[in-house]
Design a protein around this motif. Structure first.
Motif, PDB file in Angstrom:
ATOM      1  N   PHE A 134      51.283   1.863  -7.251  1.00 34.42           N
ATOM      2  CA  PHE A 134      50.197   1.940  -8.221  1.00 34.42           C
ATOM      3  C   PHE A 134      50.464   3.035  -9.246  1.00 34.42           C
ATOM      4  CE2 PHE A 134      48.506   0.521  -4.154  1.00 34.42           C
ATOM      5  CZ  PHE A 134      47.832  -0.638  -4.520  1.00 34.42           C
ATOM      6  N   PRO A 135      49.812   2.928 -10.413  1.00 34.30           N
ATOM      7  CA  PRO A 135      49.931   4.036 -11.369  1.00 34.30           C
ATOM      8  C   PRO A 135      49.228   5.272 -10.811  1.00 34.30           C
ATOM      9  CG  PRO A 135      48.289   2.454 -12.120  1.00 34.30           C
ATOM     10  CD  PRO A 135      48.937   1.862 -10.896  1.00 34.30           C
ATOM     11  N   ARG A 136      49.709   6.440 -11.171  1.00 42.78           N
ATOM     12  CA  ARG A 136      49.035   7.684 -10.778  1.00 42.78           C
ATOM     13  C   ARG A 136      47.793   7.821 -11.643  1.00 42.78           C
ATOM     14  NH1 ARG A 136      49.491  10.218  -6.506  1.00 42.78           N
ATOM     15  NH2 ARG A 136      48.963  12.113  -7.579  1.00 42.78           N
ATOM     16  N   LEU A 137      46.624   7.885 -11.007  1.00 46.32           N
ATOM     17  CA  LEU A 137      45.371   7.981 -11.747  1.00 46.32           C
ATOM     18  C   LEU A 137      44.524   9.114 -11.183  1.00 46.32           C
ATOM     19  CD1 LEU A 137      44.501   4.162 -11.892  1.00 46.32           C
ATOM     20  CD2 LEU A 137      45.317   5.594 -13.787  1.00 46.32           C
ATOM     21  N   PRO A 138      43.851   9.860 -12.039  1.00 44.98           N
ATOM     22  CA  PRO A 138      42.963  10.903 -11.523  1.00 44.98           C
ATOM     23  C   PRO A 138      41.822  10.265 -10.730  1.00 44.98           C
ATOM     24  CG  PRO A 138      42.780  10.714 -13.931  1.00 44.98           C
ATOM     25  CD  PRO A 138      43.866   9.777 -13.491  1.00 44.98           C
ATOM     26  N   GLY A 139      41.406  10.942  -9.671  1.00 41.02           N
ATOM     27  CA  GLY A 139      40.304  10.432  -8.859  1.00 41.02           C
ATOM     28  C   GLY A 139      40.716   9.415  -7.807  1.00 41.02           C
ATOM     29  N   GLU A 140      42.017   9.279  -7.525  1.00 39.80           N
ATOM     30  CA  GLU A 140      42.464   8.364  -6.465  1.00 39.80           C
ATOM     31  C   GLU A 140      41.786   8.776  -5.164  1.00 39.80           C
ATOM     32  OE1 GLU A 140      46.626   9.250  -6.538  1.00 39.80           O
ATOM     33  OE2 GLU A 140      47.057   7.660  -7.977  1.00 39.80           O
ATOM     34  N   ARG A 141      41.135   7.819  -4.525  1.00 39.34           N
ATOM     35  CA  ARG A 141      40.365   8.139  -3.326  1.00 39.34           C
ATOM     36  C   ARG A 141      41.004   7.571  -2.072  1.00 39.34           C
ATOM     37  NH1 ARG A 141      34.111   6.583  -3.571  1.00 39.34           N
ATOM     38  NH2 ARG A 141      34.991   4.526  -3.867  1.00 39.34           N
ATOM     39  N   GLN A 142      41.411   6.307  -2.138  1.00 39.32           N
ATOM     40  CA  GLN A 142      42.010   5.636  -0.990  1.00 39.32           C
ATOM     41  C   GLN A 142      42.646   4.337  -1.476  1.00 39.32           C
ATOM     42  OE1 GLN A 142      38.428   5.568   1.277  1.00 39.32           O
ATOM     43  NE2 GLN A 142      37.401   4.337  -0.227  1.00 39.32           N
ATOM     44  N   ILE A 143      43.429   3.730  -0.624  1.00 37.95           N
ATOM     45  CA  ILE A 143      43.978   2.402  -0.884  1.00 37.95           C
ATOM     46  C   ILE A 143      43.333   1.475   0.132  1.00 37.95           C
ATOM     47  CG2 ILE A 143      46.050   0.948  -0.833  1.00 37.95           C
ATOM     48  CD1 ILE A 143      47.637   3.520  -1.651  1.00 37.95           C
ATOM     49  N   VAL A 144      42.820   0.367  -0.353  1.00 38.91           N
ATOM     50  CA  VAL A 144      42.206  -0.622   0.527  1.00 38.91           C
ATOM     51  C   VAL A 144      43.212  -1.749   0.736  1.00 38.91           C
ATOM     52  CG1 VAL A 144      40.329  -2.285   0.804  1.00 38.91           C
ATOM     53  CG2 VAL A 144      39.876  -0.050  -0.243  1.00 38.91           C
ATOM     54  N   LYS A 149      36.818  16.515 -14.202  1.00 33.91           N
ATOM     55  CA  LYS A 149      36.329  17.169 -12.990  1.00 33.91           C
ATOM     56  C   LYS A 149      37.426  17.988 -12.306  1.00 33.91           C
ATOM     57  CE  LYS A 149      32.427  15.650 -10.283  1.00 33.91           C
ATOM     58  NZ  LYS A 149      31.632  16.662 -10.889  1.00 33.91           N
ATOM     59  N   GLY A 150      38.629  17.439 -12.233  1.00 31.53           N
ATOM     60  CA  GLY A 150      39.719  18.129 -11.552  1.00 31.53           C
ATOM     61  C   GLY A 150      39.705  17.870 -10.049  1.00 31.53           C
ATOM     62  N   GLU A 151      40.839  18.118  -9.419  1.00 29.56           N
ATOM     63  CA  GLU A 151      41.027  17.773  -8.008  1.00 29.56           C
ATOM     64  C   GLU A 151      40.038  18.457  -7.067  1.00 29.56           C
ATOM     65  OE1 GLU A 151      44.653  17.871  -4.827  1.00 29.56           O
ATOM     66  OE2 GLU A 151      45.164  17.512  -6.925  1.00 29.56           O
ATOM     67  N   GLU A 152      39.804  19.749  -7.238  1.00 27.02           N
ATOM     68  CA  GLU A 152      38.902  20.472  -6.328  1.00 27.02           C
ATOM     69  C   GLU A 152      37.456  19.983  -6.453  1.00 27.02           C
ATOM     70  OE1 GLU A 152      39.485  22.481  -3.712  1.00 27.02           O
ATOM     71  OE2 GLU A 152      41.529  21.821  -4.145  1.00 27.02           O
ATOM     72  N   LYS A 153      37.002  19.757  -7.677  1.00 21.77           N
ATOM     73  CA  LYS A 153      35.628  19.287  -7.857  1.00 21.77           C
ATOM     74  C   LYS A 153      35.481  17.829  -7.427  1.00 21.77           C
ATOM     75  CE  LYS A 153      33.946  22.657 -11.045  1.00 21.77           C
ATOM     76  NZ  LYS A 153      33.261  22.966 -12.269  1.00 21.77           N
ATOM     77  N   ILE A 154      36.556  17.055  -7.483  1.00 22.43           N
ATOM     78  CA  ILE A 154      36.519  15.687  -6.959  1.00 22.43           C
ATOM     79  C   ILE A 154      36.288  15.742  -5.448  1.00 22.43           C
ATOM     80  CG2 ILE A 154      37.964  13.665  -6.411  1.00 22.43           C
ATOM     81  CD1 ILE A 154      37.008  13.422  -9.205  1.00 22.43           C
ATOM     82  N   LYS A 155      37.027  16.614  -4.755  1.00 24.60           N
ATOM     83  CA  LYS A 155      36.844  16.738  -3.305  1.00 24.60           C
ATOM     84  C   LYS A 155      35.438  17.207  -2.951  1.00 24.60           C
ATOM     85  CE  LYS A 155      41.565  17.008  -1.831  1.00 24.60           C
ATOM     86  NZ  LYS A 155      42.639  17.751  -1.211  1.00 24.60           N
ATOM     87  N   GLN A 156      34.892  18.087  -3.768  1.00 27.22           N
ATOM     88  CA  GLN A 156      33.510  18.532  -3.556  1.00 27.22           C
ATOM     89  C   GLN A 156      32.554  17.351  -3.759  1.00 27.22           C
ATOM     90  OE1 GLN A 156      32.404  21.805  -6.111  1.00 27.22           O
ATOM     91  NE2 GLN A 156      30.271  21.734  -5.462  1.00 27.22           N
ATOM     92  N   TYR A 157      32.807  16.531  -4.767  1.00 31.59           N
ATOM     93  CA  TYR A 157      32.000  15.332  -5.018  1.00 31.59           C
ATOM     94  C   TYR A 157      32.087  14.378  -3.826  1.00 31.59           C
ATOM     95  CZ  TYR A 157      30.168  11.250  -7.475  1.00 31.59           C
ATOM     96  OH  TYR A 157      29.422  10.158  -7.846  1.00 31.59           O
ATOM     97  N   TRP A 158      33.308  14.190  -3.298  1.00 31.14           N
ATOM     98  CA  TRP A 158      33.480  13.338  -2.120  1.00 31.14           C
ATOM     99  C   TRP A 158      32.604  13.839  -0.974  1.00 31.14           C
ATOM    100  CZ3 TRP A 158      39.543  12.944  -1.692  1.00 31.14           C
ATOM    101  CH2 TRP A 158      40.030  12.128  -2.726  1.00 31.14           C
ATOM    102  N   GLN A 159      32.624  15.160  -0.770  1.00 27.91           N
ATOM    103  CA  GLN A 159      31.849  15.739   0.325  1.00 27.91           C
ATOM    104  C   GLN A 159      30.354  15.486   0.121  1.00 27.91           C
ATOM    105  OE1 GLN A 159      32.881  19.755   1.329  1.00 27.91           O
ATOM    106  NE2 GLN A 159      31.051  20.068   2.537  1.00 27.91           N
ATOM    107  N   GLU A 160      29.887  15.599  -1.105  1.00 28.79           N
ATOM    108  CA  GLU A 160      28.458  15.444  -1.394  1.00 28.79           C
ATOM    109  C   GLU A 160      28.021  13.981  -1.465  1.00 28.79           C
ATOM    110  OE1 GLU A 160      27.947  17.603  -5.048  1.00 28.79           O
ATOM    111  OE2 GLU A 160      28.485  19.515  -4.100  1.00 28.79           O
ATOM    112  N   LYS A 161      28.868  13.086  -1.987  1.00 28.58           N
ATOM    113  CA  LYS A 161      28.430  11.728  -2.318  1.00 28.58           C
ATOM    114  C   LYS A 161      29.177  10.595  -1.604  1.00 28.58           C
ATOM    115  CE  LYS A 161      26.099  13.052  -6.195  1.00 28.58           C
ATOM    116  NZ  LYS A 161      24.699  12.942  -6.370  1.00 28.58           N
TER     117      LYS A 161
END
Length: 186
Positions: free
Chosen positions: A110-120, A154-166
């Protein structure tokens, strides 16, 4: 007239490659059905019975929770151009997270994209095509960049914080295990 297949033919794989949008559907044993549109260049046919898509950060993480609970998933493509067709892929799915061993190999597809969360991953059990005669004609204009720009900003650290919250549980309270206990407690 509906037709059923046990694996993706070359023609069906070519149809998938030409589509700009697909839809995923999952459901918990009890609770809300989730149906999500997906786009960008995030879908791949791995072989005739296995497909995958790169899942980007979103407001919820229903698919991961449902797959973890029961594994069932349907992916649908439909043509919006002159040649009508609806294609549904039925099967069992799972998520591959960046911490998982398979991530390194699969993420290269896949292309490298910001906010990559998982592969289904979907292991196909059945494939169905139907006419799509009632699907309207639409012309593709361009990919929407909003989710990419949002994640980049958002950046990588704030994305992880978002994951934790949402993104740690579904709207019905099912766990997604997107982050490990260690990552949550950091």
């Amino acid at each position: 007239m509906a037709k059923f297949y046990s694996q993706l033919t070359e023609e069906l794989q070519a149809f998938i490659a030409a589509q700009k949008i697909f839809f995923t559907a999952t459901a918990p044993t009890t609770g809300r059905i989730n149906l999500s549109p997906k786009g960008i260049d995030t879908f791949r046919c791995l072989d005739a019975t296995t497909v995958a898509y790169l899942d980007l950060t979103g407001s919820g993480n229903e698919t991961a929770a449902h797959l973890q609970e029961n594994g069932r998933i349907t992916i649908m493509f439909c043509s919006f151009d002159e040649q009508p067709l609806i294609l549904r892929l039925y099967g069992m799915g799972k998520t591959i997270k960046p911490r998982d061993r398979q991530w390194q190999e699969l993420s290269l597809l896949f292309p490298r994209l910001p906010g990559e969360r998982q592969i289904v991953i979907l292991n196909i059990e059945s494939i169905q095509t139907s006419c799509g005669y009632g699907v309207p004609l639409y012309e593709f204009k361009q990919e929407r960049q909003t989710v990419i720009n949002w994640a980049k900003h958002k950046g990588e650290e704030k994305i992880k914080q978002y994951w934790q919250e949402k993104n740690q549980q579904s709207i019905d309270g099912l766990p997604t295990n997107l982050l490990t206990e260690i990552e949550v407690n950091k």
